[in-house]
Write a protein that holds these residues in place. Structure first.
Motif, PDB file in Angstrom:
ATOM      1  N   LEU A  48       0.866  -1.086  -0.042  1.00 15.76           N
ATOM      2  CA  LEU A  48      -0.073  -0.002   0.258  1.00 15.76           C
ATOM      3  C   LEU A  48       0.866   1.341   0.008  1.00 15.76           C
ATOM      4  O   LEU A  48       0.811   2.357  -0.865  1.00 15.76           O
ATOM      5  CB  LEU A  48      -0.989   0.171   1.209  1.00 15.76           C
ATOM      6  CG  LEU A  48      -1.719   1.141   1.485  1.00 15.76           C
ATOM      7  CD1 LEU A  48      -2.657   1.594   0.246  1.00 15.76           C
ATOM      8  CD2 LEU A  48      -2.531   1.231   2.697  1.00 15.76           C
ATOM      9  N   CYS A  51       2.113   1.754  -3.496  1.00 19.36           N
ATOM     10  CA  CYS A  51       1.039   2.398  -4.271  1.00 19.36           C
ATOM     11  C   CYS A  51       0.838   3.930  -4.075  1.00 19.36           C
ATOM     12  O   CYS A  51       0.663   4.696  -4.784  1.00 19.36           O
ATOM     13  CB  CYS A  51      -0.209   1.607  -3.954  1.00 19.36           C
ATOM     14  SG  CYS A  51      -0.403   0.055  -4.786  1.00 19.36           S
ATOM     15  N   VAL A  52       0.738   4.068  -2.742  1.00 19.00           N
ATOM     16  CA  VAL A  52       0.574   5.712  -2.162  1.00 19.00           C
ATOM     17  C   VAL A  52       1.622   6.381  -2.591  1.00 19.00           C
ATOM     18  O   VAL A  52       1.314   7.492  -3.297  1.00 19.00           O
ATOM     19  CB  VAL A  52       0.311   5.869  -0.524  1.00 19.00           C
ATOM     20  CG1 VAL A  52       0.469   7.041  -0.161  1.00 19.00           C
ATOM     21  CG2 VAL A  52      -1.005   4.852  -0.442  1.00 19.00           C
ATOM     22  N   ALA A  55       0.858   7.213  -6.390  1.00 14.04           N
ATOM     23  CA  ALA A  55      -0.392   7.974  -6.605  1.00 14.04           C
ATOM     24  C   ALA A  55       0.330   9.408  -6.623  1.00 14.04           C
ATOM     25  O   ALA A  55       0.724   9.857  -5.659  1.00 14.04           O
ATOM     26  CB  ALA A  55      -1.409   7.640  -5.659  1.00 14.04           C
ATOM     27  N   PHE A 104      -1.992  -1.799  -8.242  1.00  9.45           N
ATOM     28  CA  PHE A 104      -2.932  -0.708  -7.691  1.00  9.45           C
ATOM     29  C   PHE A 104      -4.187  -0.764  -8.129  1.00  9.45           C
ATOM     30  O   PHE A 104      -5.214  -0.650  -7.040  1.00  9.45           O
ATOM     31  CB  PHE A 104      -2.524   0.608  -8.427  1.00  9.45           C
ATOM     32  CG  PHE A 104      -2.937   2.113  -8.049  1.00  9.45           C
ATOM     33  CD1 PHE A 104      -2.053   2.811  -7.203  1.00  9.45           C
ATOM     34  CD2 PHE A 104      -4.352   2.691  -7.988  1.00  9.45           C
ATOM     35  CE1 PHE A 104      -2.805   4.127  -6.649  1.00  9.45           C
ATOM     36  CE2 PHE A 104      -4.675   3.833  -7.777  1.00  9.45           C
ATOM     37  CZ  PHE A 104      -3.859   4.563  -7.050  1.00  9.45           C
ATOM     38  N   PRO A 125      -6.640  -1.789   0.899  1.00 11.63           N
ATOM     39  CA  PRO A 125      -6.407  -2.737   0.137  1.00 11.63           C
ATOM     40  C   PRO A 125      -5.695  -3.974   0.704  1.00 11.63           C
ATOM     41  O   PRO A 125      -4.830  -3.853   1.287  1.00 11.63           O
ATOM     42  CB  PRO A 125      -5.975  -2.197  -1.132  1.00 11.63           C
ATOM     43  CG  PRO A 125      -5.202  -1.003  -0.694  1.00 11.63           C
ATOM     44  CD  PRO A 125      -5.792  -0.390   0.406  1.00 11.63           C
TER      45      PRO A 125
ATOM     46  N   ALA C  45       4.673  13.820  -3.218  1.00 16.45           N
ATOM     47  CA  ALA C  45       3.519  14.435  -2.554  1.00 16.45           C
ATOM     48  C   ALA C  45       2.388  13.956  -3.440  1.00 16.45           C
ATOM     49  O   ALA C  45       2.705  13.582  -4.626  1.00 16.45           O
ATOM     50  CB  ALA C  45       3.802  15.880  -2.561  1.00 16.45           C
ATOM     51  N   TYR C  46       1.293  14.320  -3.115  1.00 15.51           N
ATOM     52  CA  TYR C  46       0.067  14.060  -3.820  1.00 15.51           C
ATOM     53  C   TYR C  46      -0.333  15.460  -4.762  1.00 15.51           C
ATOM     54  O   TYR C  46      -0.461  16.436  -4.077  1.00 15.51           O
ATOM     55  CB  TYR C  46      -1.128  13.788  -2.787  1.00 15.51           C
ATOM     56  CG  TYR C  46      -2.423  13.416  -3.538  1.00 15.51           C
ATOM     57  CD1 TYR C  46      -2.724  12.384  -4.522  1.00 15.51           C
ATOM     58  CD2 TYR C  46      -3.456  14.507  -3.453  1.00 15.51           C
ATOM     59  CE1 TYR C  46      -3.926  12.313  -5.161  1.00 15.51           C
ATOM     60  CE2 TYR C  46      -4.776  14.305  -4.117  1.00 15.51           C
ATOM     61  CZ  TYR C  46      -4.849  13.184  -4.964  1.00 15.51           C
ATOM     62  OH  TYR C  46      -6.104  12.926  -5.640  1.00 15.51           O
ATOM     63  N   VAL C  94      -9.474   3.992  -3.297  1.00 14.79           N
ATOM     64  CA  VAL C  94      -9.296   4.129  -1.796  1.00 14.79           C
ATOM     65  C   VAL C  94      -7.776   4.541  -1.540  1.00 14.79           C
ATOM     66  O   VAL C  94      -7.599   5.175  -0.678  1.00 14.79           O
ATOM     67  CB  VAL C  94      -9.122   2.708  -0.954  1.00 14.79           C
ATOM     68  CG1 VAL C  94      -8.702   2.478   0.161  1.00 14.79           C
ATOM     69  CG2 VAL C  94     -10.638   2.246  -1.231  1.00 14.79           C
ATOM     70  N   ILE C  95      -6.873   4.199  -2.486  1.00 14.21           N
ATOM     71  CA  ILE C  95      -5.507   4.513  -2.363  1.00 14.21           C
ATOM     72  C   ILE C  95      -5.202   6.059  -2.508  1.00 14.21           C
ATOM     73  O   ILE C  95      -4.667   6.737  -1.696  1.00 14.21           O
ATOM     74  CB  ILE C  95      -4.462   3.789  -3.436  1.00 14.21           C
ATOM     75  CG1 ILE C  95      -4.788   2.302  -3.121  1.00 14.21           C
ATOM     76  CG2 ILE C  95      -3.053   4.429  -3.338  1.00 14.21           C
ATOM     77  CD1 ILE C  95      -4.075   1.417  -4.094  1.00 14.21           C
ATOM     78  N   GLU C  96      -6.017   6.935  -3.610  1.00 17.37           N
ATOM     79  CA  GLU C  96      -5.943   7.968  -3.784  1.00 17.37           C
ATOM     80  C   GLU C  96      -6.278   8.958  -2.503  1.00 17.37           C
ATOM     81  O   GLU C  96      -5.886   9.869  -2.102  1.00 17.37           O
ATOM     82  CB  GLU C  96      -6.786   8.394  -4.851  1.00 17.37           C
ATOM     83  CG  GLU C  96      -6.448   9.946  -5.578  1.00 17.37           C
ATOM     84  CD  GLU C  96      -7.244  10.137  -6.648  1.00 17.37           C
ATOM     85  OE1 GLU C  96      -7.105   9.105  -7.753  1.00 17.37           O
ATOM     86  OE2 GLU C  96      -8.055  11.147  -6.761  1.00 17.37           O
ATOM     87  N   LEU C  98      -6.445   7.735   0.578  1.00 13.33           N
ATOM     88  CA  LEU C  98      -5.640   7.757   1.824  1.00 13.33           C
ATOM     89  C   LEU C  98      -4.395   8.660   1.343  1.00 13.33           C
ATOM     90  O   LEU C  98      -3.937   9.164   2.275  1.00 13.33           O
ATOM     91  CB  LEU C  98      -4.919   6.208   1.816  1.00 13.33           C
ATOM     92  CG  LEU C  98      -5.875   5.263   2.266  1.00 13.33           C
ATOM     93  CD1 LEU C  98      -5.242   3.725   2.191  1.00 13.33           C
ATOM     94  CD2 LEU C  98      -6.240   5.529   3.947  1.00 13.33           C
ATOM     95  N   LYS C  99      -4.014   8.727   0.215  1.00 10.42           N
ATOM     96  CA  LYS C  99      -2.926   9.765  -0.088  1.00 10.42           C
ATOM     97  C   LYS C  99      -3.258  11.021   0.257  1.00 10.42           C
ATOM     98  O   LYS C  99      -2.562  11.903   0.824  1.00 10.42           O
ATOM     99  CB  LYS C  99      -2.594   9.588  -1.573  1.00 10.42           C
ATOM    100  CG  LYS C  99      -1.532  10.274  -2.172  1.00 10.42           C
ATOM    101  CD  LYS C  99      -0.068   9.795  -2.164  1.00 10.42           C
ATOM    102  CE  LYS C  99       1.038  10.587  -2.611  1.00 10.42           C
ATOM    103  NZ  LYS C  99       2.268   9.763  -2.858  1.00 10.42           N
ATOM    104  N   GLU C 103      -1.392  11.875   3.459  1.00 13.69           N
ATOM    105  CA  GLU C 103      -0.160  12.751   3.141  1.00 13.69           C
ATOM    106  C   GLU C 103       0.006  13.838   2.664  1.00 13.69           C
ATOM    107  O   GLU C 103       0.461  14.559   2.897  1.00 13.69           O
ATOM    108  CB  GLU C 103       0.856  11.737   2.187  1.00 13.69           C
ATOM    109  CG  GLU C 103       0.925  10.318   2.626  1.00 13.69           C
ATOM    110  CD  GLU C 103       2.103   9.382   1.960  1.00 13.69           C
ATOM    111  OE1 GLU C 103       2.586   9.980   1.110  1.00 13.69           O
ATOM    112  OE2 GLU C 103       2.468   8.355   2.514  1.00 13.69           O
TER     113      GLU C 103
END
Lengths: 284, 101, 260
Positions: A48, A51-52, A55, A104, A125, C45-46, C94-96, C98-99, C103
């Motif tokens: 994860l 993946c983060v 992103a 992802f 996930p 960074a996002y 979900v990952i986006e 969370l980011k 973060e």
């Protein structure tokens, strides 16, 4: 050596070797979970995180910064019996090494997990399930993973070399395998290289007992079996990882190896974070 | 999925990778766009025209009688005018504002 | 009366596309208000592109912040609100989510202004969080650089502007400030970390050549070639680079240069 960062031009390759032998069913120290559950959770957490990290844009998929492999050894839920197979399930099972964009978008499931403050829950996930059974064919795991790592390295000579992280709770049961013992298999694995240096092999030893943890040691002194053997096959930490570890307030002496003995849950995740990060630690 | 074990080639006996032709392209190969100009004769009192909206340097300019100069950015189509003695518009250089390269 | 004349050159990291250059910069040249900013979005960074654009654009806006601790603290809150307001209603994964939530985004900050341009004691003032560096050059010699980092210090600073509201007070506390007198003919260069580190090294080797060269660059292709050469020679770390050059002069520009 070990100066490349992860980018889409120079992707990284991170491979986990995950012990799925019968003994992984034992409780993991005082964590309230089995070692199989704890190891799977830690691998899922790092996947994860990767993946983060990848992103970047709103509505976008992950950038292809990493290629990932997770090889389970011991029980094979897919093929049955004992051996080695990809521990990534579902749509990912057909590819021993998959790019982050594919990872992802293809988790096995999204599950609720308590957040750190245990008040709210997060949806996270899951890619790897905790399973256990049979013996510990670690040499075979290196043989199988090594083929794919070798192939990857030959196609990514400009990249940071592959990082292989082995998570196990005990003694290898298939050494010698195909005429070579564990040390020889490890040596073969770390002879794979890119222009940026030889592949790195890190080892994580889990124990059901709450004995003292030994992280990033500089010698095998005082380690019970199979500590000295696993220490011996572990790569020295590159300078960038030493700097990252120190930046995370982890004590690392010069000459330390990528090895942890009796890791508990917190230490396991910390170790994986340090061992999978090569870019400058910028704290941002 | 079952990964081939028995059929695997002896990757550990294949020697080091042949790095020939796998190294990054030379700088010359990576360079594109116009060649660097000869800087002789350049004077430091010149203002280099840069799009105020996105920072791009590819600009079309026309002289407008009595109104100074009219500019149009080829990257984001931003248009603006400027005449001698006026302040240059505040300029933001940000890739998010560029619609093309 | 003095005025500034600015140009900003930039180049993305080798291997990225130009649209992935994650720094940003802005300048407002003038005799009464002259403001400059360079920000460097964190690699992990996002949506760093949006964050650096917000920061650069709002710093040089008509209602840009005062360059002191209170003014910048209020500005941090303001740009964070802009960031939050532009969040998507629904995340693609979900990952986006969370980011975005855990973060957020992050960028170094170096803001500067010129004051007293119509008086007897004009000067530059600057504020910084992180390792984007201002160089003050006079007669081809480096008078000062700010923050006063040494060559080994780059990449280690944790400072910058975060999208997390809880970071506003720590950021305000950690802001660094500096100023220096200026004269006509002076140059200010504001550079992101990799280039700033290279500038410090090169300035020790032969600073007259270095500052002459950078004063004379008049085409983005020249700048790109310089950066590519230094990267290829292993002298310049492969990272996004940005150089904002501010020339201080008493004269109006005598000509316009349009790059072919």
């Amino acid at each position: 050596m070990y100066e490349q960062t992860f980018s889409r031009t120079n992707q990284g390759c991170i491979v986990f070797l995950l012990d799925r032998s019968d003994s992984m069913k034992h409780q993991w120290q005082s964590s309230g979970t089995t070692m199989a559950q704890g190891a799977a959770r830690a691998v899922n957490k790092i996947l994860l995180d990767l993946c983060v990290k990848s992103a970047k844009e709103v509505g976008g998929t992950a950038r292809h910064y990493f290629d990932i492999g997770v090889f389970g050894y011991g029980i094979r839920p897919g093929a049955g019996g004992e051996g080695v197979e990809s521990a990534l399930g579902g749509a990912l099972a057909a590819n021993p090494i998959v790019g982050i964009p594919k990872l992802f978008t293809n988790p096995l499931a999204i599950v609720a997990e308590p957040s750190i403050d245990a008040v709210a829950t997060s949806r996270v996930p899951v890619w790897v399930e905790p399973v256990h059974g049979y013996r510990t064919p670690m040499c075979q795991a290196i043989a199988v993973a090594g083929e794919h790592v070798f192939d990857w390295a030959s196609r990514h000579m400009g990249s940071f070399p592959p990082i292989i992280i082995n998570i196990t709770d005990g003694m290898v049961t298939d050494s010698p395998y195909d005429g070579a013992d564990l040390t020889e298999w490890a040596s073969r694995l770390t002879s794979i290289e890119t222009d940026d240096g030889p592949a790195l092999l890190f080892n994580i030893f889990l124990s059901p007992t709450g004995a003292a943890e030994v992280m990033f040691p500089t010698s095998a002194n005082g380690l019970p079996d199979p500590g000295p053997e696993l220490f011996g096959i572990s790569s020295p930490l590159p300078k960038t990882m030493v700097a990252n570890a120190r930046g995370s307030h982890v004590r690392v002496d010069d000459g330390a190896r990528g090895f942890v003995f009796n890791a508990g849950p917190g230490t396991l995740v910390k170790f994986l974070e340090i061992g999978t990060r090569v870019a400058d630690l910028r704290g941002r | 999925m079952v990964l081939p074990v028995d059929a695997a080639p002896s990757w550990w006996n294949q020697g080091p990778h042949d790095a020939t032709n796998r190294r990054p392209a030379s700088r010359a190969a990576r360079q594109s766009g116009p060649a660097a100009p000869d800087m002789a004769g350049y004077r430091r009192s010149a203002r280099i025209v840069q799009c105020p909206r996105c920072g791009a340097f590819r600009i079309d300019v026309t002289h407008v009688d009595g109104a100074g100069y009219a500019f149009r950015c080829r990257v984001d189509d931003h248009e603006w005018t400027w005449r001698s003695g006026a302040e240059w518009p505040a300029t933001v250089v940000a890739s998010r504002r560029r619609t093309t390269t | 009366m003095m005025q500034s004349r600015s140009t900003c050159f930039a180049l993305e990291k080798l291997g990225s596309s130009p649209l992935e250059w994650e720094d940003a910069a802005a300048f407002r040249d003038g005799s009464t208000t002259a403001r400059f900013v360079v920000v460097d979005g964190a690699t992990e960074a996002y949506d760093a592109l949006r964050w650096v654009e917000h920061l650069a654009g709002s710093f040089v806006a008509d209602d840009g912040p005062a360059l002191d601790r209170d003014g910048l603290r209020a500005w941090f809150t303001q740009v964070q609100a802009m960031w939050a307001a532009a969040a998507p209603d629904v995340f693609a994964s979900v990952i986006e989510e969370l980011k975005f939530r855990d973060e957020g985004s992050f960028a170094t900050f170096l803001g500067a202004r010129l004051v007293g341009l119509d008086g007897a004691h004009p000067r530059w003032e600057a504020a910084a969080l992180g390792d984007t560096v201002l160089f003050h050059v006079r007669d081809r010699r480096l008078l000062a650089h700010f923050p006063p980092l040494d060559v080994e210090s780059f990449g280690l600073s944790p400072d910058g502007i975060s999208t997390h509201a809880a970071s506003v007070e720590p950021m305000a506390r950690r802001l660094e400030f500096a100023y220096g007198d200026i004269r006509a003919g002076d140059l200010l260069f504001m550079a992101t970390d990799a280039l700033a580190q290279w500038l410090l090294v090169e300035a020790r080797r032969n600073q007259h050549v270095l500052w002459d060269l950078l004063a004379d660059v008049d085409h983005d292709a020249t700048f790109a070639a310089l950066v590519a050469d230094q990267r290829a020679a292993g002298r310049l770390h492969n990272d996004d680079v940005t150089l904002l050059r501010v020339a201080v002069d008493t004269a109006e520009p005598s000509s316009l240069v349009v790059c072919l």
